[in-house]
Motif scaffolding. Structure first.
Motif, short mmCIF file in Angstrom:
data_model
loop_
_atom_site.label_atom_id
_atom_site.label_comp_id
_atom_site.label_asym_id
_atom_site.label_seq_id
_atom_site.Cartn_x
_atom_site.Cartn_y
_atom_site.Cartn_z
N SER A 73 1.13 11.63 -8.31
CA SER A 73 1.28 13.06 -8.60
C SER A 73 0.17 13.87 -7.94
CB SER A 73 1.26 13.31 -10.11
OG SER A 73 2.36 12.67 -10.72
N ARG A 74 -0.94 13.21 -7.66
CA ARG A 74 -2.10 13.86 -7.02
C ARG A 74 -2.22 13.48 -5.55
NH1 ARG A 74 -5.73 15.33 -11.28
NH2 ARG A 74 -4.89 14.68 -13.28
N ASN A 75 -1.20 12.81 -5.01
CA ASN A 75 -1.23 12.31 -3.63
C ASN A 75 -2.42 11.40 -3.37
OD1 ASN A 75 1.20 13.49 -2.75
ND2 ASN A 75 0.15 15.45 -2.46
N ASN A 76 -2.83 10.66 -4.38
CA ASN A 76 -3.94 9.71 -4.24
C ASN A 76 -3.31 8.32 -4.03
OD1 ASN A 76 -6.21 8.11 -4.41
ND2 ASN A 76 -7.07 9.21 -6.17
N PHE A 77 -2.86 8.10 -2.82
CA PHE A 77 -2.14 6.87 -2.49
C PHE A 77 -3.05 5.64 -2.57
CE2 PHE A 77 -0.25 10.38 0.02
CZ PHE A 77 0.93 10.50 -0.70
N ASN A 111 7.61 -11.66 -5.28
CA ASN A 111 7.93 -12.27 -3.98
C ASN A 111 8.40 -11.29 -2.91
OD1 ASN A 111 7.12 -14.73 -4.91
ND2 ASN A 111 9.17 -15.54 -5.20
N SER A 112 9.05 -10.21 -3.29
CA SER A 112 9.52 -9.27 -2.27
C SER A 112 9.22 -7.83 -2.65
CB SER A 112 11.01 -9.46 -2.00
OG SER A 112 11.75 -9.21 -3.18
N THR A 113 9.61 -7.43 -3.83
CA THR A 113 9.44 -6.04 -4.24
C THR A 113 7.98 -5.61 -4.19
OG1 THR A 113 11.38 -6.22 -5.67
CG2 THR A 113 9.89 -4.39 -6.10
N TRP A 114 7.09 -6.48 -4.62
CA TRP A 114 5.67 -6.09 -4.66
C TRP A 114 5.21 -5.67 -3.26
CZ3 TRP A 114 1.05 -6.90 -2.43
CH2 TRP A 114 -0.04 -6.29 -3.06
N GLY A 115 5.52 -6.44 -2.25
CA GLY A 115 5.10 -6.13 -0.88
C GLY A 115 5.72 -4.84 -0.37
N GLU A 116 6.98 -4.61 -0.68
CA GLU A 116 7.65 -3.38 -0.25
C GLU A 116 7.01 -2.16 -0.89
OE1 GLU A 116 11.76 -3.98 -1.26
OE2 GLU A 116 11.93 -5.75 0.02
N VAL A 117 6.69 -2.25 -2.16
CA VAL A 117 6.05 -1.13 -2.85
C VAL A 117 4.64 -0.94 -2.31
CG1 VAL A 117 5.23 -0.31 -5.10
CG2 VAL A 117 7.48 -1.39 -4.91
N ASN A 118 3.93 -2.02 -2.09
CA ASN A 118 2.58 -1.93 -1.54
C ASN A 118 2.61 -1.22 -0.18
OD1 ASN A 118 -0.25 -2.61 -1.89
ND2 ASN A 118 0.05 -3.98 -0.16
N GLU A 119 3.58 -1.56 0.63
CA GLU A 119 3.74 -0.93 1.94
C GLU A 119 4.04 0.56 1.78
OE1 GLU A 119 6.88 -1.65 5.42
OE2 GLU A 119 5.78 -3.48 4.85
N ALA A 120 4.88 0.89 0.82
CA ALA A 120 5.22 2.31 0.58
C ALA A 120 3.99 3.10 0.16
CB ALA A 120 6.31 2.41 -0.49
N PHE A 121 3.16 2.52 -0.70
CA PHE A 121 1.94 3.22 -1.11
C PHE A 121 0.96 3.35 0.06
CE2 PHE A 121 2.39 1.72 -5.82
CZ PHE A 121 3.41 2.63 -6.01
N GLY A 122 0.93 2.34 0.91
CA GLY A 122 0.01 2.34 2.05
C GLY A 122 0.42 3.28 3.17
N ALA A 123 1.64 3.78 3.14
CA ALA A 123 2.13 4.67 4.20
C ALA A 123 1.50 6.07 4.12
CB ALA A 123 3.65 4.77 4.13
#
Length: 164
Positions: A73-77, A111-123
């Motif tokens: 909400s604060r754009n603190n990725f 196994n999969s979702t965690w990495g996808e979400v991590n990538e989304a936060f890292g973008a």
């Protein structure tokens, strides 16, 4: 030289007396719930009881999930990614205590979702990060269903969404 050896022997003797005295005093402390146990087996049983099961890790996951929502909400990725990493650690620590929870935790989330979400936060992109947040929330809810605790999904935590 002999006097130095004598001093060393006296110091060592005094230290060993102090150690025995300290060990004796530890046994007598009324609040020494762990060290005061009669055996290692009793200590381990106390620790196992104290550390409980999977509920405490899930409580921590929920709190960190709320913090992720606030961070996004604060754009603190970076903060969101930090807590997302801690969620993975917490779940793995949780199934160390409750191995039966590992299969669904791994298959549905880690196994999969965690990495996808991590990538989304890292973008560092709000749209991608919020999509990752929804993916994470859905995975958590699917895991609850798979673990036969769907009632967990009927709480305010799972109503969190991207602010308008």
């Amino acid at each position: 030289m002999k006097s130095n050896s004598l001093v060393l022997v006296l110091v060592l003797a005094m230290l060993s007396v102090c150690a025995v005295t300290d060990a004796d005093s530890l046994e007598k402390k009324p609040n020494d719930w762990l060290l005061g146990a009669k055996s290692d087996a009793e200590r381990f049983e106390s620790l196992q009881t104290y550390l409980r099961g999977f509920d405490q890790p899930m409580w921590e996951v929920g709190e960190r999930f709320r913090i992720i929502h606030d961070a996004l909400s604060r754009n603190n990725f970076e903060l969101a990614a930090y807590h997302w990493e801690k969620i993975r650690v917490t779940i793995k620590n949780g199934y160390m205590k409750r191995p039966a929870r590992q299969a669904n935790s791994d298959a549905i989330l880690l196994n999969s979702t965690w990495g996808e979400v991590n990538e989304a936060f890292g973008a560092n992109n709000a749209q991608q990060a919020w999509a990752g947040f929804e993916k994470a929330k859905n995975a958590c809810m699917a895991c609850h269903v798979a673990e036969s605790v769907p009632f967990m999904n009927r709480q305010a935590l799972f109503e969190l969404a991207k602010p308008d």
